[in-house]
Write a protein that holds these residues in place. Structure first.
Motif, PDB file in Angstrom:
ATOM      1  N   GLY A 220       0.847  -1.199   0.000  1.00  0.00           N
ATOM      2  CA  GLY A 220       0.000   0.000   0.000  1.00  0.00           C
ATOM      3  C   GLY A 220       0.879   1.243   0.000  1.00  0.00           C
ATOM      4  N   ALA A 264       5.190  -5.347  -8.310  1.00  0.00           N
ATOM      5  CA  ALA A 264       5.166  -6.778  -8.648  1.00  0.00           C
ATOM      6  C   ALA A 264       3.878  -7.379  -8.119  1.00  0.00           C
ATOM      7  CB  ALA A 264       6.352  -7.500  -8.007  1.00  0.00           C
ATOM      8  N   ASN A 280      -0.318  -7.599   5.486  1.00  0.00           N
ATOM      9  CA  ASN A 280      -1.745  -7.482   5.765  1.00  0.00           C
ATOM     10  C   ASN A 280      -2.407  -7.840   4.433  1.00  0.00           C
ATOM     11  OD1 ASN A 280      -4.350  -6.639   6.176  1.00  0.00           O
ATOM     12  ND2 ASN A 280      -3.827  -4.627   7.006  1.00  0.00           N
ATOM     13  N   PRO A 281      -2.715  -9.122   4.222  1.00  0.00           N
ATOM     14  CA  PRO A 281      -3.054  -9.561   2.861  1.00  0.00           C
ATOM     15  C   PRO A 281      -4.423  -9.080   2.385  1.00  0.00           C
ATOM     16  CG  PRO A 281      -3.370 -11.360   4.405  1.00  0.00           C
ATOM     17  CD  PRO A 281      -2.796 -10.218   5.206  1.00  0.00           C
ATOM     18  N   PRO A 282      -4.566  -8.906   1.073  1.00  0.00           N
ATOM     19  CA  PRO A 282      -5.876  -8.527   0.517  1.00  0.00           C
ATOM     20  C   PRO A 282      -6.744  -9.773   0.384  1.00  0.00           C
ATOM     21  CG  PRO A 282      -4.290  -8.773  -1.251  1.00  0.00           C
ATOM     22  CD  PRO A 282      -3.543  -9.057   0.028  1.00  0.00           C
ATOM     23  N   LEU A 293      -6.115 -15.472  -4.089  1.00  0.00           N
ATOM     24  CA  LEU A 293      -5.176 -14.400  -3.757  1.00  0.00           C
ATOM     25  C   LEU A 293      -4.481 -14.708  -2.422  1.00  0.00           C
ATOM     26  CD1 LEU A 293      -4.280 -11.727  -4.965  1.00  0.00           C
ATOM     27  CD2 LEU A 293      -6.151 -10.598  -3.769  1.00  0.00           C
ATOM     28  N   PHE A 297      -0.502 -15.108  -1.867  1.00  0.00           N
ATOM     29  CA  PHE A 297       0.280 -14.343  -0.880  1.00  0.00           C
ATOM     30  C   PHE A 297       1.046 -15.290   0.050  1.00  0.00           C
ATOM     31  CE2 PHE A 297      -0.004  -9.683  -0.547  1.00  0.00           C
ATOM     32  CZ  PHE A 297      -0.618  -9.445  -1.763  1.00  0.00           C
TER      33      PHE A 297
HETATM   34  C1  SAM Z   1      -4.995  -4.916   3.038  1.00  0.00           C
HETATM   35  S1  SAM Z   1      -3.990  -3.947   1.970  1.00  0.00           S
HETATM   36  C2  SAM Z   1      -2.580  -3.601   3.024  1.00  0.00           C
HETATM   37  C3  SAM Z   1      -1.827  -2.375   2.591  1.00  0.00           C
HETATM   38  C4  SAM Z   1      -0.684  -1.931   3.501  1.00  0.00           C
HETATM   39  N1  SAM Z   1       0.251  -2.995   3.756  1.00  0.00           N
HETATM   40  C5  SAM Z   1      -1.201  -1.349   4.802  1.00  0.00           C
HETATM   41  O1  SAM Z   1      -0.914  -1.945   5.820  1.00  0.00           O
HETATM   42  O2  SAM Z   1      -1.857  -0.305   4.790  1.00  0.00           O
HETATM   43  C6  SAM Z   1      -3.410  -5.128   0.804  1.00  0.00           C
HETATM   44  C7  SAM Z   1      -2.513  -4.595  -0.281  1.00  0.00           C
HETATM   45  O3  SAM Z   1      -2.229  -5.673  -1.179  1.00  0.00           O
HETATM   46  C8  SAM Z   1      -2.153  -5.155  -2.495  1.00  0.00           C
HETATM   47  N2  SAM Z   1      -2.371  -6.225  -3.468  1.00  0.00           N
HETATM   48  C9  SAM Z   1      -3.533  -6.760  -3.928  1.00  0.00           C
HETATM   49  N3  SAM Z   1      -3.282  -7.723  -4.825  1.00  0.00           N
HETATM   50  C10 SAM Z   1      -1.946  -7.802  -4.939  1.00  0.00           C
HETATM   51  C11 SAM Z   1      -1.073  -8.611  -5.709  1.00  0.00           C
HETATM   52  N4  SAM Z   1      -1.547  -9.529  -6.553  1.00  0.00           N
HETATM   53  N5  SAM Z   1       0.264  -8.436  -5.583  1.00  0.00           N
HETATM   54  C12 SAM Z   1       0.764  -7.492  -4.736  1.00  0.00           C
HETATM   55  N6  SAM Z   1      -0.011  -6.690  -3.988  1.00  0.00           N
HETATM   56  C13 SAM Z   1      -1.352  -6.851  -4.082  1.00  0.00           C
HETATM   57  C14 SAM Z   1      -3.220  -4.073  -2.527  1.00  0.00           C
HETATM   58  O4  SAM Z   1      -2.967  -3.143  -3.585  1.00  0.00           O
HETATM   59  C15 SAM Z   1      -3.082  -3.462  -1.128  1.00  0.00           C
HETATM   60  O5  SAM Z   1      -2.181  -2.396  -1.140  1.00  0.00           O
END
Ligand code: SAM
Length: 350
Positions: A220, A264, A280-282, A293, A297
């Motif tokens: 993020g 990436a 903090n995974p999405p 996803l 991760f």
């Molecule tokens: C829950 S947010 C956490 C963001 C940040 N680490 C924070 O603590 O505020 C999950 C992050 O994973 C990223 N994301 C989603 N799919 C992704 C992927 N395939 N590869 C890398 N990052 C990804 C999103 O863009 C987002 O920024």
């Protein structure tokens, strides 16, 4: 998985021979279409850009930066609406600027995603438009640029501007975080991430030796990375979203972080191994929940974690991430929780 809203746009992408721009986002990560030379694509996710490039589309990876496109120069803009309102507002405003007189913006989306509201706002800006129901929930809207100029721009909160959105103090360091629309939770500190950082010291006590480097997976705007800086170790921050990369780079420039920011998908292409991984995974890709996803991760954390290293994932307590993690890690255990979030510690067999 097929997306009914995107399916409405396929004829416009396939059959057009007029100068068109397609804004692609994470809702289309599995798109597989024959390329069309009349269409240029802007994708804000690096995995989508790579996939479309492999299929021979003319594609640019950017945070929907239209600055390379002249005013009144396009015949058609094609867009399946995104999840974030400010992204949609930005794209509608920029489509209006870049389209020629009578040029068309083709929008598709579901009722629950706000397509009807976007259509009525866009119609005021464009001057002319029609919408039709494509199936039970999906709408297709066609806006024609009738007004040469208009003061009915949609509020995109100055989409491209990086600004300080929040601040805090952890481990005796104070940070002001730069961020912007288009980044996950762009104007706040995520409560799960704050929980991870508050408890980082206790977490690190479970390590045999202090970590020598760290990976922030899905960074993020870089909240976790910035809060690792007190450890004084090199940090790699990575995300697939162009807006996140831009904001994280700005935060890394602003503070004396020993680190780099890499665009990436799930750390693909990063070959280094790390002693500490924070994440903090999405759980969503666009409008849909994407179970794969989480697996990707976890797999990325597995592949990038040094044999002596430790990964710390923070999730909502109701997500059974430990169960999935056991496929990849020797140990996957919840080491603390606060009723809302939990910290899960992942390690290889030493
Ligand atoms: C829950 S947010 C956490 C963001 C940040 N680490 C924070 O603590 O505020 C999950 C992050 O994973 C990223 N994301 C989603 N799919 C992704 C992927 N395939 N590869 C890398 N990052 C990804 C999103 O863009 C987002 O920024």
């Amino acid at each position: 998985m097929s997306d009914s809203a995107f399916n409405q746009l396929i004829p416009y992408l396939k059959d057009t021979n007029i100068r068109s721009l397609w804004l692609a986002d994470e809702n289309l990560l599995s798109a597989n279409l024959r390329p069309n030379d009349a269409v240029t694509v802007i994708a804000n996710r690096i995995d989508l850009e790579q996939q479309l490039q492999k299929q021979d589309w003319k594609v640019l990876f950017s945070d929907y930066d239209f600055s390379i496109i002249e005013d009144n120069s396009l015949d058609q803009v094609i867009y399946r609406i995104s999840k974030e309102k400010l992204v949609v507002h930005h794209i509608i405003n920029e489509a209006f600027r870049c389209l020629k007189e009578d040029g068309q913006l083709i929008l598709a989306g579901d009722k629950g995603e706000g397509i009807k509201t976007y259509f009525s706002k866009a119609k005021k800006l464009f001057g002319e438009g029609e919408s039709s129901k494509a199936d039970k929930d999906t709408w297709l809207a066609i806006l024609s640029k009738h007004n040469e100029v208009s003061n009915k721009q949609l509020d995109d909160k100055n989409y491209h501007e990086l600004r300080v959105t929040c601040s805090d103090t952890q481990h005796e360091s104070s940070f002001e975080y730069y961020s912007k629309p288009g980044v996950f939770g762009w104007d706040k500190i995520d409560k799960g991430s704050a929980y991870l950082i508050e408890n980082l010291d206790s977490f690190l006590m479970t390590l045999i030796e202090p970590p020598k480097n760290a990976l922030d997976l899905g960074c993020g705007y870089g909240y976790l990375s910035l809060n690792l800086s007190y450890l004084d170790i090199p940090v790699v921050a990575t995300d697939n979203n162009a807006a996140a990369i831009k904001a994280c780079e700005r935060n890394f420039d602003r503070y004396p972080i020993n680190g780099k920011v890499i665009a990436a998908s799930c750390a693909e292409g990063i070959t280094e191994k790390f002693d500490l991984i924070v994440c903090n995974p999405p759980f969503h890709a666009g409008f849909s929940v994407d179970g794969d996803l989480t697996d990707r991760f976890l797999k990325a954390a597995h592949d990038r974690l040094h044999s002596r290293g430790v990964a710390c994932f923070v999730t909502n307590i109701h997500i059974p991430i430990e169960r999935k993690a056991h496929q990849y890690f020797h140990q996957a255990e919840c080491i603390m929780s606060n009723g809302n979030f939990k910290l899960v510690r992942l390690t290889h067999k030493m």
